[in-house]
Scaffold this motif. Structure first.
Motif, PDB file in Angstrom:
ATOM      1  N   GLY A 216      -4.881  -9.396  -0.476  1.00  0.00           N
ATOM      2  CA  GLY A 216      -5.274  -9.943   0.811  1.00  0.00           C
ATOM      3  C   GLY A 216      -5.175 -11.452   0.803  1.00  0.00           C
ATOM      4  O   GLY A 216      -4.275 -12.020   0.198  1.00  0.00           O
ATOM      5  N   HIS A 217      -6.133 -12.108   1.457  1.00  0.00           N
ATOM      6  CA  HIS A 217      -6.153 -13.568   1.535  1.00  0.00           C
ATOM      7  C   HIS A 217      -7.082 -14.142   0.470  1.00  0.00           C
ATOM      8  O   HIS A 217      -8.066 -13.502   0.073  1.00  0.00           O
ATOM      9  N   TYR A 218      -6.782 -15.384   0.027  1.00  0.00           N
ATOM     10  CA  TYR A 218      -7.685 -16.032  -0.916  1.00  0.00           C
ATOM     11  C   TYR A 218      -7.750 -17.528  -0.651  1.00  0.00           C
ATOM     12  O   TYR A 218      -6.840 -18.122  -0.062  1.00  0.00           O
ATOM     13  N   THR A 219      -8.874 -18.127  -1.094  1.00  0.00           N
ATOM     14  CA  THR A 219      -9.016 -19.579  -1.111  1.00  0.00           C
ATOM     15  C   THR A 219      -9.639 -19.979  -2.440  1.00  0.00           C
ATOM     16  O   THR A 219     -10.386 -19.201  -3.058  1.00  0.00           O
ATOM     17  N   PHE A 220      -9.332 -21.186  -2.886  1.00  0.00           N
ATOM     18  CA  PHE A 220      -9.919 -21.724  -4.113  1.00  0.00           C
ATOM     19  C   PHE A 220     -10.259 -23.181  -3.853  1.00  0.00           C
ATOM     20  O   PHE A 220      -9.377 -24.016  -3.688  1.00  0.00           O
ATOM     21  N   GLN A 221     -11.558 -23.460  -3.796  1.00  0.00           N
ATOM     22  CA  GLN A 221     -11.989 -24.808  -3.466  1.00  0.00           C
ATOM     23  C   GLN A 221     -13.367 -25.069  -4.048  1.00  0.00           C
ATOM     24  O   GLN A 221     -14.260 -24.217  -3.971  1.00  0.00           O
ATOM     25  N   ASP A 222     -13.545 -26.254  -4.644  1.00  0.00           N
ATOM     26  CA  ASP A 222     -14.841 -26.686  -5.172  1.00  0.00           C
ATOM     27  C   ASP A 222     -15.467 -25.658  -6.096  1.00  0.00           C
ATOM     28  O   ASP A 222     -16.677 -25.377  -6.030  1.00  0.00           O
TER      29      ASP A 222
END
Length: 216
Positions: free
Chosen positions: A156-162
């Motif tokens: 699916g979708h992913y984000t990687f932040q902080d």
């Protein structure tokens, strides 16, 4: 007709539709994966390492849950480039999704897992779990190309932040009921390794180490 060499390397996320069927094709680090699904129903996936020769795409198939007999063979497609993606010779039109580069983009392979409060190394062998991350999309696949084994996938979708890695599940081969779930994990890069910890989709605690697949 422009070749991919003229347009740049084939990389990113391409999508297509067939009636109510949705298709996602991920390309990153010379590896690709194509997945078919509906809104709440997983259908199939296949993929493997790929090469580009002019406008021809050749994929060496490492897994195919719908057609395991194809594992070990190669599939060649003639592609026609456009400003928005490409078209295959069978008429399927693929639209390129917007580039959303993140630090974790690439092809990863699990190389460590916490068990009994001890980090255990996972030796490189025929069976492997890999994960493709590119332009805001992810997919993990558990396979054994040597015996044409396929053990599951999800994506699916992913984000990687902080220091936070988050997933939104679009398909899950083992349980369609997981579609739509939002998962959040702690994530960090240490000496090139991706440390991934939190709770699995079942609610079980996990702590894993992933390495770039071209690394030992």
């Amino acid at each position: 007709m422009l070749s991919f060499a003229q347009q740049g390397a084939l990389r990113g996320v391409f999508t297509a539709t067939k009636g109510d069927e949705k298709i996602i094709w991920l390309f990153v680090d010379d590896y690709c994966s194509q997945t078919h699904y509906k809104n709440n129903e997983y259908l199939s996936t296949w993929g493997g390492p790929y090469t580009i020769n002019g406008t021809k795409l050749e994929v060496k198939i490492e897994y195919s849950d719908a057609h395991p007999d194809m594992v070990g063979s190669s599939k060649t497609s003639q592609l026609t480039m456009s400003a928005h993606g490409f078209q295959e010779q069978d008429g399927i039109v693929w639209k390129k999704q917007a580039a959303k580069k993140q630090e974790l983009d690439g092809l990863w392979r699990i190389t460590g897992r916490m068990q009994d409060n001890k980090m255990s190394s996972i030796q490189r062998g025929d069976r492997k779990t890999i994960k493709l991350l590119v332009d805001g999309y992810f997919q993990w696949i558990a396979i054994n190309p040597a015996n044409k084994g396929f053990y599951g996938t999800g994506g699916g979708h992913y984000t990687f932040q902080d220091g936070k890695y988050k997933e939104h599940i679009l398909f899950f081969s083992r349980d369609n009921g997981r579609v739509g779930a939002e998962l959040s994990f702690d994530g960090s890069l240490k000496e090139g390794k991706w440390h991934h910890s939190g709770l699995s989709s079942k609610g079980d605690p996990i702590h894993e180490i992933w390495s770039r697949d071209n690394e030992k």
